[in-house]
Design a protein around this motif. Structure first.
Motif, PDB file in Angstrom:
ATOM      1  N   UNK A  35       0.860  -1.199   0.000  1.00 53.89           N
ATOM      2  CA  UNK A  35       0.000   0.000   0.000  1.00 53.89           C
ATOM      3  C   UNK A  35       0.891   1.242   0.000  1.00 53.89           C
ATOM      4  N   UNK A  36       0.281   2.386  -0.308  1.00 57.62           N
ATOM      5  CA  UNK A  36       1.015   3.652  -0.180  1.00 57.62           C
ATOM      6  C   UNK A  36       0.154   4.667   0.568  1.00 57.62           C
ATOM      7  N   UNK A  37       0.855   5.614   1.194  1.00 58.03           N
ATOM      8  CA  UNK A  37       0.146   6.593   2.028  1.00 58.03           C
ATOM      9  C   UNK A  37      -0.293   7.800   1.201  1.00 58.03           C
ATOM     10  N   UNK A  38      -1.487   8.280   1.501  1.00 57.43           N
ATOM     11  CA  UNK A  38      -1.970   9.541   0.919  1.00 57.43           C
ATOM     12  C   UNK A  38      -2.024  10.557   2.061  1.00 57.43           C
ATOM     13  N   UNK A  39      -1.436  11.713   1.840  1.00 58.84           N
ATOM     14  CA  UNK A  39      -1.353  12.717   2.905  1.00 58.84           C
ATOM     15  C   UNK A  39      -2.139  13.980   2.563  1.00 58.84           C
ATOM     16  N   UNK A  40      -2.564  14.675   3.602  1.00 57.13           N
ATOM     17  CA  UNK A  40      -3.146  16.004   3.436  1.00 57.13           C
ATOM     18  C   UNK A  40      -1.991  17.008   3.312  1.00 57.13           C
ATOM     19  N   UNK A  41      -1.882  17.718   2.169  1.00 57.75           N
ATOM     20  CA  UNK A  41      -0.738  18.624   2.009  1.00 57.75           C
ATOM     21  C   UNK A  41      -0.792  19.839   2.947  1.00 57.75           C
ATOM     22  N   UNK A  42      -1.968  20.119   3.507  1.00 56.04           N
ATOM     23  CA  UNK A  42      -2.055  21.271   4.418  1.00 56.04           C
ATOM     24  C   UNK A  42      -1.484  20.936   5.794  1.00 56.04           C
ATOM     25  N   UNK A  43      -1.644  19.680   6.216  1.00 54.05           N
ATOM     26  CA  UNK A  43      -1.253  19.326   7.587  1.00 54.05           C
ATOM     27  C   UNK A  43      -0.207  18.226   7.638  1.00 54.05           C
ATOM     28  N   UNK A  44      -0.034  17.516   6.539  1.00 51.51           N
ATOM     29  CA  UNK A  44       0.877  16.367   6.539  1.00 51.51           C
ATOM     30  C   UNK A  44       0.246  15.118   7.119  1.00 51.51           C
ATOM     31  N   UNK A  45      -0.987  15.213   7.609  1.00 51.01           N
ATOM     32  CA  UNK A  45      -1.651  14.062   8.232  1.00 51.01           C
ATOM     33  C   UNK A  45      -1.932  12.978   7.186  1.00 51.01           C
ATOM     34  N   UNK A  46      -1.720  11.712   7.607  1.00 50.59           N
ATOM     35  CA  UNK A  46      -2.010  10.603   6.681  1.00 50.59           C
ATOM     36  C   UNK A  46      -3.523  10.397   6.597  1.00 50.59           C
TER      37      UNK A  46
END
Ligand code: SIN
Length: 490
Positions: free
Chosen positions: A31-42
């Protein structure tokens, strides 16, 4: 399913972490992680497909294609209409998913969801109008016909800057024409693509007709999509450099290609322009999606006699733009997609200022940190600077003065790119002359935003091949078959 995902939406079933092939939701060994670019949260861990799954998707699409093409256009149209209606009904959730994974402000994300849905509505209607021709025959007893038939299996690779609309802009005409479709979305934004697949399934799009390959293995998956003999058409939106590679790969099987590639859009402001209107158009064209679109103005060419007043007015408006997390009300500019994207903007700005450009406002990362970049205006830019030759893909206005119309046109056309151009003038004759002289696929006169499903979007020169949207958009997915039918008597 990502039941623990921090994305807050009403219909949790829209959040998927598996790929979609032949109507089946499939996990993968990696699998790969998708992050929120505003917060870096996965946000999610998504199935990372490879060549095996991609080959299976091609086989499924090839198997499904004849039956899909054999349905009446009216049938296909009805299914596309249902898909359109489901997307419109889910617009809030789809916008929240998009803002979470891409960063654009929520209102802008909702705008993209509706823009994307509009392609499905439009091409669902066009499905019924893929008329052929009867050609007047030179001989009695013979009829000459030109039939328009679906190309077959279509593969697409789509970018992160428009996670929804760049898919529907290709999938809708493909499905309307009777083609089946496989998309590899960008690894930064697979969740919007997978949510579209959930709604396609609910709309009754048959098994194998719409397939989604989430992956980080771009080159291996791209090789299958561009080289597999069962894929008859390849469509790509992204950089010119990658487009050239993919086009070369498509040559081995002589596939049809559509390429929507990079730009270096000039935005011309003439001395007779309504400067306030030009400022409004400049903001819309430059700061949409934080400057991360292929049609964003890249060079502001301003007639010398008005360059100071235009720069002053624009800088006041730019300095007032609210930057922040796209979920926060009132924010009009979100983060850039990645650290790499910010570093590119920093490199271009540093190079320009080292060569004499002047920072009027911004010019650095935003105080919010992370991948936020301050809305910026640079004056005194010259056409030779790298910032005026490369696509910035960030929130930076570059102002270059020009002397007269000939000077402006020469500067505007001095680029290998030819996607979009803009010009502000109140002189009708000048507007017409300039529109004709600009070597671009699209020209906005006194307009900063020109994209719509109703008009043919696309570039010339190294900005691409083919058109998306409008009645021309479906031609990209149709072959013309000439039939000479003899022995008819007479
Ligand atoms: C793009 O940046 O690729 C598309 C932008 C648009 O449709 O306006």
């Amino acid at each position: 399913m990502t039941s623990h995902s921090p994305v807050v939406i009403t219909d949790r079933a829209l959040l998927c972490d598996r790929g979609f092939i032949d109507g089946v939701w499939l996990a993968a060994s990696k699998t790969f992680a998708v992050h929120n670019p505003a917060s870096g949260v996965e946000l999610a861990q998504v199935a990372d497909f490879g060549p095996t799954e991609t080959t299976a998707a091609v086989a499924a699409a090839a198997h499904a294609q004849p039956a899909w093409a054999a349905r009446t256009a009216k049938d296909r149209s009805a299914i596309l209409r249902r898909w359109f209606e489901l997307i419109v009904a889910a617009q809030d959730d789809l916008a929240a998913i998009m803002t979470a994974e891409q960063g654009k402000p929520l209102a802008e994300a909702r705008g993209e969801v509706l823009f994307g849905a509009a392609f499905i509505e439009w091409f669902g209607e066009e499905a019924k109008r893929t008329y052929g021709e009867v050609i007047p025959s030179p001989v009695r007893g013979r009829q000459l016909l030109a039939l328009r038939q679906p190309v077959g299996v279509v593969a697409a690779i789509t970018p992160w800057n428009f996670p929804n609309a760049m898919i529907t802009r290709k999938a809708a005409p493909a499905l309307a024409a009777g083609c089946t479709f496989i998309v590899k979305p960008a690894p930064e934004t697979p969740l919007s693509a997978l949510a579209l697949a959930v709604l396609a399934e609910r709309a009754g799009v048959p098994l194998g007709v719409f397939n989604v390959i989430p992956t980080t293995r771009a080159s291996e998956v791209g090789s299958v999509l561009t080289e597999h003999p069962l894929v008859r058409k390849f469509s790509f939106t992204g950089s010119t450099a990658v487009g050239k590679l993919l086009m070369a790969q498509c040559a081995s099987t002589v596939k049809r290609v559509s390429l929507e590639l990079g730009g270096n859009a000039p935005f011309l402001v003439f001395d007779d322009a309504d400067l306030d209107a030009a400022v409004v158009g400049a903001l819309a064209s430059k700061f949409r999606n934080a400057g991360q679109t292929c049609v964003c103005a890249n060079r502001f060419l301003v007639q010398s006699s008005v360059v100071d007043s235009f720069t002053r007015k624009l800088a006041v408006a730019v300095a007032a733009l609210t930057v922040g997390d796209g979920m926060t009300p009132g924010v009009v500019q979100g983060p850039l997609i990645s650290e790499r994207a910010v570093q590119k903007v920093e490199r271009l700005v540093a190079d320009a200022t080292a060569q004499g450009a002047r920072v009027v406002c911004g010019g650095a990362r935003h105080a919010l940190g992370g991948t936020f970049y301050a809305p910026t205006v640079l004056a005194g830019v010259t056409p030779a600077m790298t910032i005026a030759r490369e696509e910035i893909f960030g929130p930076v206005v570059t102002i270059i003065p020009f002397a007269d119309d000939a000077d402006a046109i020469a500067m505007a056309n001095d680029t290998p790119f030819g996607l979009a151009a803009y010009a502000y003038t109140r002189d009708l004759a000048r507007a017409w002359r300039v529109a004709e002289a600009l070597e671009y696929g699209m020209v906005g006169i006194n307009e900063g935003i020109i994209s719509t499903e109703l008009a043919p979007f696309g570039g010339i020169k190294e900005s691409g091949i083919g058109r998306e949207g409008a009645r021309q958009g479906i031609d990209e997915y149709l072959e013309i078959k000439y039939v000479a039918m003899g022995g008819l008597g007479g």
